[in-house]
Structure formats: structure tokens, C-alpha cells
Design a protein around this motif. Structure first.
Motif, PDB file in Angstrom:
ATOM      1  N   THR A  27      32.651  30.558  34.872  1.00  0.00           N
ATOM      2  CA  THR A  27      33.071  31.911  34.514  1.00  0.00           C
ATOM      3  C   THR A  27      33.579  32.669  35.731  1.00  0.00           C
ATOM      4  OG1 THR A  27      31.382  31.918  32.778  1.00  0.00           O
ATOM      5  CG2 THR A  27      32.324  34.039  33.398  1.00  0.00           C
ATOM      6  N   ALA A  28      32.883  32.551  36.853  1.00  0.00           N
ATOM      7  CA  ALA A  28      33.327  33.221  38.077  1.00  0.00           C
ATOM      8  C   ALA A  28      34.700  32.711  38.514  1.00  0.00           C
ATOM      9  CB  ALA A  28      32.299  33.016  39.183  1.00  0.00           C
ATOM     10  N   ALA A  29      34.939  31.410  38.355  1.00  0.00           N
ATOM     11  CA  ALA A  29      36.246  30.858  38.715  1.00  0.00           C
ATOM     12  C   ALA A  29      37.355  31.434  37.842  1.00  0.00           C
ATOM     13  CB  ALA A  29      36.212  29.337  38.591  1.00  0.00           C
ATOM     14  N   VAL A  30      37.070  31.617  36.552  1.00  0.00           N
ATOM     15  CA  VAL A  30      38.078  32.203  35.655  1.00  0.00           C
ATOM     16  C   VAL A  30      38.348  33.654  36.029  1.00  0.00           C
ATOM     17  CG1 VAL A  30      38.537  32.843  33.256  1.00  0.00           C
ATOM     18  CG2 VAL A  30      37.542  30.623  33.775  1.00  0.00           C
ATOM     19  N   VAL A  31      37.288  34.412  36.345  1.00  0.00           N
ATOM     20  CA  VAL A  31      37.458  35.819  36.704  1.00  0.00           C
ATOM     21  C   VAL A  31      38.310  35.964  37.960  1.00  0.00           C
ATOM     22  CG1 VAL A  31      36.215  37.884  37.481  1.00  0.00           C
ATOM     23  CG2 VAL A  31      35.334  36.548  35.576  1.00  0.00           C
ATOM     24  N   CYS A  32      38.126  35.071  38.926  1.00  0.00           N
ATOM     25  CA  CYS A  32      38.840  35.161  40.205  1.00  0.00           C
ATOM     26  C   CYS A  32      40.168  34.402  40.205  1.00  0.00           C
ATOM     27  CB  CYS A  32      37.967  34.616  41.334  1.00  0.00           C
ATOM     28  SG  CYS A  32      36.444  35.510  41.581  1.00  0.00           S
ATOM     29  N   ALA A  33      40.528  33.769  39.093  1.00  0.00           N
ATOM     30  CA  ALA A  33      41.705  32.899  39.093  1.00  0.00           C
ATOM     31  C   ALA A  33      42.966  33.647  39.484  1.00  0.00           C
ATOM     32  CB  ALA A  33      41.867  32.253  37.710  1.00  0.00           C
ATOM     33  N   ARG A  34      43.142  34.858  38.979  1.00  0.00           N
ATOM     34  CA  ARG A  34      44.370  35.604  39.276  1.00  0.00           C
ATOM     35  C   ARG A  34      44.443  35.952  40.754  1.00  0.00           C
ATOM     36  NH1 ARG A  34      45.577  41.142  39.268  1.00  0.00           N
ATOM     37  NH2 ARG A  34      47.778  41.616  38.877  1.00  0.00           N
ATOM     38  N   THR A  35      43.349  36.406  41.330  1.00  0.00           N
ATOM     39  CA  THR A  35      43.335  36.739  42.755  1.00  0.00           C
ATOM     40  C   THR A  35      43.593  35.510  43.606  1.00  0.00           C
ATOM     41  OG1 THR A  35      41.772  38.525  42.316  1.00  0.00           O
ATOM     42  CG2 THR A  35      41.966  37.783  44.583  1.00  0.00           C
ATOM     43  N   LEU A  36      42.981  34.387  43.262  1.00  0.00           N
ATOM     44  CA  LEU A  36      43.191  33.159  44.035  1.00  0.00           C
ATOM     45  C   LEU A  36      44.624  32.669  43.913  1.00  0.00           C
ATOM     46  CD1 LEU A  36      39.869  31.303  43.146  1.00  0.00           C
ATOM     47  CD2 LEU A  36      40.478  32.317  45.343  1.00  0.00           C
ATOM     48  N   ARG A  37      45.225  32.890  42.764  1.00  0.00           N
ATOM     49  CA  ARG A  37      46.615  32.438  42.588  1.00  0.00           C
ATOM     50  C   ARG A  37      47.587  33.311  43.382  1.00  0.00           C
ATOM     51  NH1 ARG A  37      46.722  33.095  37.676  1.00  0.00           N
ATOM     52  NH2 ARG A  37      48.008  34.958  37.479  1.00  0.00           N
ATOM     53  N   LEU A  38      47.351  34.622  43.388  1.00  0.00           N
ATOM     54  CA  LEU A  38      48.265  35.508  44.101  1.00  0.00           C
ATOM     55  C   LEU A  38      48.036  35.468  45.606  1.00  0.00           C
ATOM     56  CD1 LEU A  38      48.219  38.619  41.738  1.00  0.00           C
ATOM     57  CD2 LEU A  38      50.004  36.903  41.970  1.00  0.00           C
ATOM     58  N   GLY A  39      46.811  35.167  46.027  1.00  0.00           N
ATOM     59  CA  GLY A  39      46.538  34.985  47.447  1.00  0.00           C
ATOM     60  C   GLY A  39      46.795  36.228  48.261  1.00  0.00           C
ATOM     61  N   ALA A  40      47.557  36.074  49.326  1.00  0.00           N
ATOM     62  CA  ALA A  40      47.785  37.176  50.264  1.00  0.00           C
ATOM     63  C   ALA A  40      48.508  38.338  49.601  1.00  0.00           C
ATOM     64  CB  ALA A  40      48.579  36.679  51.461  1.00  0.00           C
ATOM     65  N   ARG A  41      49.367  38.078  48.629  1.00  0.00           N
ATOM     66  CA  ARG A  41      50.047  39.174  47.946  1.00  0.00           C
ATOM     67  C   ARG A  41      49.046  40.078  47.250  1.00  0.00           C
ATOM     68  NH1 ARG A  41      54.048  36.579  43.960  1.00  0.00           N
ATOM     69  NH2 ARG A  41      52.424  34.973  43.939  1.00  0.00           N
ATOM     70  N   ARG A  42      48.012  39.493  46.672  1.00  0.00           N
ATOM     71  CA  ARG A  42      46.954  40.279  46.027  1.00  0.00           C
ATOM     72  C   ARG A  42      46.218  41.143  47.051  1.00  0.00           C
ATOM     73  NH1 ARG A  42      43.434  43.037  45.010  1.00  0.00           N
ATOM     74  NH2 ARG A  42      41.847  42.938  43.401  1.00  0.00           N
ATOM     75  N   ALA A  43      46.125  40.668  48.286  1.00  0.00           N
ATOM     76  CA  ALA A  43      45.422  41.414  49.318  1.00  0.00           C
ATOM     77  C   ALA A  43      46.198  42.638  49.776  1.00  0.00           C
ATOM     78  CB  ALA A  43      45.144  40.512  50.525  1.00  0.00           C
ATOM     79  N   LEU A  44      47.525  42.648  49.561  1.00  0.00           N
ATOM     80  CA  LEU A  44      48.350  43.717  50.088  1.00  0.00           C
ATOM     81  C   LEU A  44      48.752  44.760  49.067  1.00  0.00           C
ATOM     82  CD1 LEU A  44      50.721  41.618  52.353  1.00  0.00           C
ATOM     83  CD2 LEU A  44      48.738  42.935  53.054  1.00  0.00           C
ATOM     84  N   ASP A  45      48.811  44.392  47.789  1.00  0.00           N
ATOM     85  CA  ASP A  45      49.367  45.340  46.827  1.00  0.00           C
ATOM     86  C   ASP A  45      48.342  46.267  46.206  1.00  0.00           C
ATOM     87  OD1 ASP A  45      48.008  43.801  45.010  1.00  0.00           O
ATOM     88  OD2 ASP A  45      49.785  42.928  44.080  1.00  0.00           O
ATOM     89  N   GLY A  46      47.021  46.012  46.461  1.00  0.00           N
ATOM     90  CA  GLY A  46      45.989  46.917  45.973  1.00  0.00           C
ATOM     91  C   GLY A  46      45.818  46.928  44.474  1.00  0.00           C
ATOM     92  N   ARG A  47      46.112  45.832  43.809  1.00  0.00           N
ATOM     93  CA  ARG A  47      45.948  45.799  42.362  1.00  0.00           C
ATOM     94  C   ARG A  47      44.463  45.765  41.998  1.00  0.00           C
ATOM     95  NH1 ARG A  47      50.400  41.156  40.703  1.00  0.00           N
ATOM     96  NH2 ARG A  47      52.150  42.082  41.824  1.00  0.00           N
ATOM     97  N   PRO A  48      44.120  46.294  40.851  1.00  0.00           N
ATOM     98  CA  PRO A  48      42.713  46.295  40.461  1.00  0.00           C
ATOM     99  C   PRO A  48      42.195  44.884  40.288  1.00  0.00           C
ATOM    100  CG  PRO A  48      43.988  47.839  39.121  1.00  0.00           C
ATOM    101  CD  PRO A  48      44.962  47.024  39.912  1.00  0.00           C
ATOM    102  N   ALA A  49      40.951  44.679  40.657  1.00  0.00           N
ATOM    103  CA  ALA A  49      40.345  43.358  40.538  1.00  0.00           C
ATOM    104  C   ALA A  49      40.028  43.042  39.093  1.00  0.00           C
ATOM    105  CB  ALA A  49      39.069  43.301  41.381  1.00  0.00           C
ATOM    106  N   GLY A  50      40.167  41.774  38.747  1.00  0.00           N
ATOM    107  CA  GLY A  50      39.743  41.299  37.439  1.00  0.00           C
ATOM    108  C   GLY A  50      40.500  41.930  36.307  1.00  0.00           C
ATOM    109  N   GLY A  51      39.916  41.902  35.111  1.00  0.00           N
ATOM    110  CA  GLY A  51      40.546  42.468  33.933  1.00  0.00           C
ATOM    111  C   GLY A  51      39.512  43.093  33.031  1.00  0.00           C
ATOM    112  N   ALA A  52      39.998  43.609  31.897  1.00  0.00           N
ATOM    113  CA  ALA A  52      39.099  44.302  30.971  1.00  0.00           C
ATOM    114  C   ALA A  52      38.067  43.358  30.383  1.00  0.00           C
ATOM    115  CB  ALA A  52      39.923  44.955  29.867  1.00  0.00           C
ATOM    116  N   ALA A  53      38.482  42.112  30.086  1.00  0.00           N
ATOM    117  CA  ALA A  53      37.550  41.164  29.483  1.00  0.00           C
ATOM    118  C   ALA A  53      36.385  40.873  30.422  1.00  0.00           C
ATOM    119  CB  ALA A  53      38.277  39.871  29.118  1.00  0.00           C
ATOM    120  N   SER A  54      36.680  40.643  31.689  1.00  0.00           N
ATOM    121  CA  SER A  54      35.599  40.382  32.639  1.00  0.00           C
ATOM    122  C   SER A  54      34.743  41.617  32.853  1.00  0.00           C
ATOM    123  CB  SER A  54      36.170  39.897  33.977  1.00  0.00           C
ATOM    124  OG  SER A  54      36.911  40.925  34.609  1.00  0.00           O
ATOM    125  N   ALA A  55      35.355  42.808  32.758  1.00  0.00           N
ATOM    126  CA  ALA A  55      34.575  44.034  32.902  1.00  0.00           C
ATOM    127  C   ALA A  55      33.540  44.155  31.794  1.00  0.00           C
ATOM    128  CB  ALA A  55      35.504  45.249  32.889  1.00  0.00           C
TER     129      ALA A  55
END
Length: 591
Positions: free
Chosen positions: A116-144
Motif C-alpha cells: 500500500t505504501a508503494a502505491v501511495v508513493c508511486a506518483r512521487t517516485l515516478r516524477l522524481g526530481a520534478r516532483r521535488a521542485l513543483d510543490g505538488r500536493p503529496a498523494g491523493g484523495a484515496a490515500s487520504a
């Protein structure tokens, strides 16, 4: 060596004190253990003076609690935990059998949590450094929503829908691998969502570090960079993983009760209710030993992963990424929750109509009715004030206590291990015995155990932040302790721990209601949200809306808490302004 020896002594003192407190529980609560044991043995037998005297003579109660404790400890040294006061069977084999069941369930639940943790973090791991710079919210509504759902609620829904209505998997008993699936999902899904959210909160900082940027510039595959980023974040999460493991073993009382699993949590709870002290003491001691071993292994693994950088103060910080972009989702969820509460307030939550028992949703009753014909929308609306205010107050108290003790790791670490090994129900019984019953008892009981994960999280983040390069340099320039605390440590630790506290807010609300089963919390006909779920669960097969309505409101509360936490950041004017001047090419003044 001295610190390690002192820690072991402190843990032994706390464990011994807890076991002794349990041994004195009936006398602290001013109850007659002979009467409770007699009722547990045979509910139909009258508690005559002769019958009570016979029980006291069999158990040696007239010798006093201290003598009984001394005999139990003396037998424990010889490998004998005594005999059950209810069944007369040896305690140790039964406790070890229950521990084996709980360990197997824990292992499967941890596998579910990792997936489950891997699924929640999948988007962040896929975007990598771009995710670190654009300040997008972590995770999604389902994981929340999933992260905020307590295990009791998830177990109820899975048992009702998957086990009863669909019949895909067995919902009750413990007879083989298929019987582990539903309880493991009930325990692992919320735990994995929480761990995934915590990991997702740290990953942007790891991807923003120089090594990750250099690896991306050299064309290193994204999967390798992602694996190293996860490894970089694990030391801050492993202490909480140890707490989750202990909670999945001894604290999963509700899940074991719902699925009829003979685990350690359920065995301990039944012994506590029947005042079967030998079983209760042995079960608690087993949970304490498991907690010490689990958290010790996780802390050792965290030090191993951090390597010599933790010792030498050469770690980069994980808390330099920008705040999440503002989102309108919390406003939308808050408006929906407010609308539900406002629609229920004009209705009467106590009006009985036996002719409308378990009615499905209709224009007259939008959420349906319960087993007594009461309007569920009215009960949800009127229960909002007590539920939200009390849960919020307890959450704030736990946050302050967790932060305070997290900054004192030598004191808090053994205390966290001990407290986390105690199921909330057992904690409630101890609080009631010491402080007595009353309206404040549920709040005290939940607060007594809910601060531990926050303190562990604070201590883990603080340990890493104190070993960062910028803090080492600032300290070398002569910065005072108060300056480091105000401008470096608190801004780095407080936002993450605050988001963690908000993740646990709905669980606190339901934990308060679960104490109502023992007469320690909200009692019928109080329209408390968690109590609504507990009252209507026996009718879940005939009237699923009676369970799903309060479940949906709790899920909505969880989604609101988690999404509102996504933008929780503290201003760090010194470092932020210094970074801005550095980008403009202006000189940066040393602190």
C-alpha cells in the motif's frame, strides 16, 4: 555503554511497573476479583458468600495482591506464568499460541502495508526530481481517506461487504491462509497508507539533494535514483514502522474481535474484562518484550542505513522543499461536512419510531434509520460537536506532548516502547482504576497512548536534522541552542509531525467511542459518531446504510484532515531569504 545500560534499566523499571500495576488492577479499581472471576466462570451462578469464599480460597486472594504478585514473578523466573483463574489451564502455552497467531497476522499485514505504501508513493517516485521542485500536493484523495480510516472501521466494511455479502473470503475464524486475508487487509491498508503518506512527505527532500540531481544529470535510470531516495528516507520512518508492527500485534484488539481471531490482543482483552490476572500479566509482558525487540531492531536498522554521516554530522536536510501548492480540496470537503452537520441539527436525534426500524435512505430519512427507528442524519449532525471538539482537543494535546517528549529522546524512547505495547482498552482500564470513572476518563485514556507515535516521529526526524551539514555549520559559527531550536530544528520537524497528527485525528475519534463498550466512554443514546458505528454493526448485513453512513462521515473527516495537512509548512525566513539572495547573486550574511 552507559547510555545503553541506563536505557535497559529504564525499560525494565517501566515494564515492571506496568506489570505490577496490572496485578493490582482489581484492588486499585476497588472491585472484587472473586465476583468477576465467578461471573466469568459461570454467568448463571449466584455470587453467594459461600461461592465467593470458595473462589478466594482457590486463588489465594485473601493473601493480598503483593503476595500474589511475588508468587507470579517467582514462578516466571522458573518459566511458569501460573494458571488461568478462569479455565485453570497453564498460562504460558496459551499466551505463546496467541502470540504466534498475532505474529503471523502481523507479517501478512506488514506485507499489505508495504504494498500500500508503494502505491501511495508511486506518483512521487515516478516524477522524481520534478516532483521535488513543483510543490505538488503529496498523494491523493484515496490515500487520504484510507490513511485516516481506523482498523475497526476497515475491518467492519471488509467483513460485511467481502465476507458476508459477496462471500469471496471467510470473515470469521482462523483455520488457514484464506482466513488471514481480510484481517490483514483491515490492518495493513490503513497502516500502509499512513506510512506511504509519511514517506511521500520526505521523498521530495531526498530528490532535491545534490546526489539525486547529479545522478539525473549523468543519465542514471530513474528507478535507481528512486530506490536510493527511498533508502535515504527510511531512517526517519523506521522507528514508526516498529511502532506499527507492535500495534499490529497487540493493539489490533478490535480487528481480532470482529474476525474472531484468537490473537494476543483479544486474549489480553478478554483476560482484562474477566480480571484473569495471570493471563493478563503474561500477555502484557509478551507485548512489552515484542515492543522492545521490534523498536530496537528498527532503530538499529535506521542507524545502519544512515551510516557514518549520522555520527559525523554530514547529512543533507530533507526539509528544504517548498510548500505544497494551494488546493481548494480542503474547502470543498469542509463545505460538504458542514452541510451534512447543518442538515442534521434541526432533526431530533433521540426520537424513536419502532415502525421505521432499519429503513433505507429516503427523502424523509436521507441517511436511513437505525435499529430503534432513529434518524441517522440527525444523530450524525448532533454528534458532530462532541466528536470533533473532543478529538481535536486530544489530537492537539498529543501533538504537544509528542513534540515535547520527542525532543527528550533519552527519556521518551523507553517510555514510547512501553506505552505503545499497551492496547488502548487496557490503558483505559488502568486509567479508570487510578483516576476513577467520569467524563474525562476516555480522553485521559486515549491521550495516554496516542502521543507515542508522534514522539517517535519527532525523535527520528530530530536525530537526522541534528546531523545535517547546515546545522553543523551554524553551530560552528556560534549559534546558541535557542537559535538552533527556533530557526532550524522546529521549522524542520514541526510541519511533518503536525501532518502526522492530523492523519490520526479520525482514529482518535473512533478510539473514544470504542471505550463505550466497557462503559468508559460515550454511552447510548449519545449520538457520538464512532458509537453510531459500533451500535449499528450487528445490523450491517440487513441494513448496510446504518454502518456506511457514520463510516462515510468518518472518512470525510479523515480526508479533510489529511488534505488540509498537505500545505502545513512553517516559514523559515532566515534560510528562505538567504537562498533567495544567493540566487540573485547578493552576499549572504552568516548567522
Amino acid at each position: 555503554m552507559r547510555r545503553g545500560a541506563a536505557g535497559l534499566v529504564w525499560r525494565a523499571v517501566l515494564a515492571g511497573g506496568l506489570v505490577c500495576g496490572i496485578g493490582l488492577l482489581p484492588w486499585l479499581a476497588h472491585t472484587d476479583p472473586a465476583r468477576t472471576v465467578l461471573k466469568a466462570r459461570s454467568a448463571d451462578r449466584d455470587p453467594t458468600p459461600e461461592a465467593l469464599a470458595d473462589v478466594r480460597d482457590q486463588l489465594g486472594l485473601d493473601d493480598g495482591p503483593l503476595t500474589l504478585l511475588g508468587r507470579w514473578f517467582a514462578g516466571l523466573v522458573r518459566g511458569d506464568a501460573g494458571h488461568s483463574w478462569i479455565s485453570g489451564a497453564p498460562v504460558l502455552p496459551d499466551v505463546l499460541r496467541a502470540l504466534g497467531v498475532s505474529l503471523l497476522l502481523m507479517a501478512v499485514a506488514l506485507a499489505v502495508a508495504a504494498a500500500t505504501a508503494a502505491v501511495v508513493c508511486a506518483r512521487t517516485l515516478r516524477l522524481g526530481a520534478r516532483r521535488a521542485l513543483d510543490g505538488r500536493p503529496a498523494g491523493g484523495a484515496a490515500s487520504a481517506v484510507l490513511a485516516a480510516l481506523p482498523e475497526f472501521l476497515t475491518a467492519s466494511v471488509l467483513a460485511t461487504v467481502v465476507g458476508v455479502h459477496l462471500g469471496w473470503l471467510p470473515a470469521l475464524g482462523w483455520y488457514g491462509p484464506r482466513w488471514t486475508v481480510l484481517p490483514a487487509l483491515a490492518l495493513g491498508l490503513p497502516a500502509g497508507a499512513v506510512l506511504g503518506r509519511l514517506l511521500d512527505d520526505l521523498l521530495p527532500g531526498a530528490f532535491a539533494e545534490p546526489w539525486a540531481r547529479a545522478a539525473a544529470a549523468r543519465g542514471v535510470p530513474g528507478r535507481r535514483v528512486a530506490r536510493q531516495a527511498v533508502r535515504r528516507c527510511l531512517p526517519g520512518l523506521l522507528p514508526n514502522l516498529g511502532l506499527f508492527a507492535v500495534g499490529l500485534t497487540g493493539g489490533a484488539v478490535a480487528v481480532e474481535q470482529i474476525h474472531d481471531i484468537p490473537g494476543l490482543g483479544r486474549t489480553t482483552l478478554q483476560a482484562a474484562l474477566a480480571q484473569d490476572l495471570p493471563v493478563l500479566q503474561a500477555g502484557t509482558l509478551a507485548m512489552l518484550l515484542l515492543a522492545a525487540a521490534s523498536t530496537g531492531l528498527c532503530r538499529a536498522a535506521a542507524r545502519l542505513l544512515a551510516g557514518p554521516a549520522l555520527r559525523d554530522g554530514a547529512l543533507p536536510t530533507l526539509h528544504r522543499h517548498p510548500p505544497s501548492a494551494p488546493s481548494g480540496r480542503p474547502l470543498l470537503l469542509g463545505a460538504v461536512l458542514l452541510a451534512v452537520v447543518a442538515a442534521g441539527l434541526p432533526r431530533d436525534p433521540l426520537a424513536l419510531d419502532t415502525g421505521d426500524r432499519l429503513r433505507p435512505p429516503s427523502p424523509q430519512h436521507p441517511f436511513g434509520t437505525d435499529a430503534l427507528g432513529r434518524d441517522l442524519l440527525a444523530r450524525i449532525g448532533h454528534g458532530a460537536l462532541d466528536t470533533l471538539l473532543l478529538a481535536t482537543g486530544i489530537g492537539a494535546a498529543c501533538l504537544c506532548l509528542g513534540l515535547l517528549l520527542g525532543f527528550l529522546p533519552r527519556l521518551s524512547t523507553p517510555l514510547v516502547d512501553t506505552v505503545n505495547a499497551v492496547p488502548p482498552v487496557l490503558g483505559a482500564l488502568l486509567v479508570t482504576a487510578v483516576a476513577g470513572g467520569g467524563p474525562a476518563t476516555p480522553a485521559l485514556a486515549v491521550t495516554a497512548v496516542a502521543w507515542a507515535p508522534l514522539a517517535a516521529h519527532t525523535a527520528a526526524l530530530l536525530r537526522q536534522e541534528r546531523a545535517t551539514l547546515h546545522l553543523t555549520a551554524t553551530r560552528a559559527l556560534g549559534a546558541s541552542r535557542s537559535h538552533l531550536l527556533r530557526y532550524e530544528l522546529l521549522p524542520a520537524v514541526l510541519p511533518s509531525v503536525t501532518r502526522h497528527a492530523l492523519l490520526r485525528l479520525p482514529g482518535i475519534a473512533l478510539a473514544l467511542a470504542s471505550l463505550g463498550f466497557l462503559g468508559l466512554g460515550a454511552r447510548p443514546p449519545a449520538p457520538e459518531w464512532g458509537l453510531l458505528l459500533a451500535e449499528n454493526q450487528p445490523y450491517a448485513e440487513r441494513a448496510p446504510w446504518a454502518v456506511l453512513a457514520p463510516a462515510a462521515v468518518l472518512a470525510l473527516l479523515g480526508a479533510l484532515a489529511v488534505t488540509a495537512a498537505g500545505g502545513t509548512r512553517l516559514p523559515r525566513p532566515i534560510r528562505a531569504n538567504a537562498a533567495a539572495r544567493e540566487r540573485r547573486g547578493e552576499p549572504v550574511r552568516a548567522v
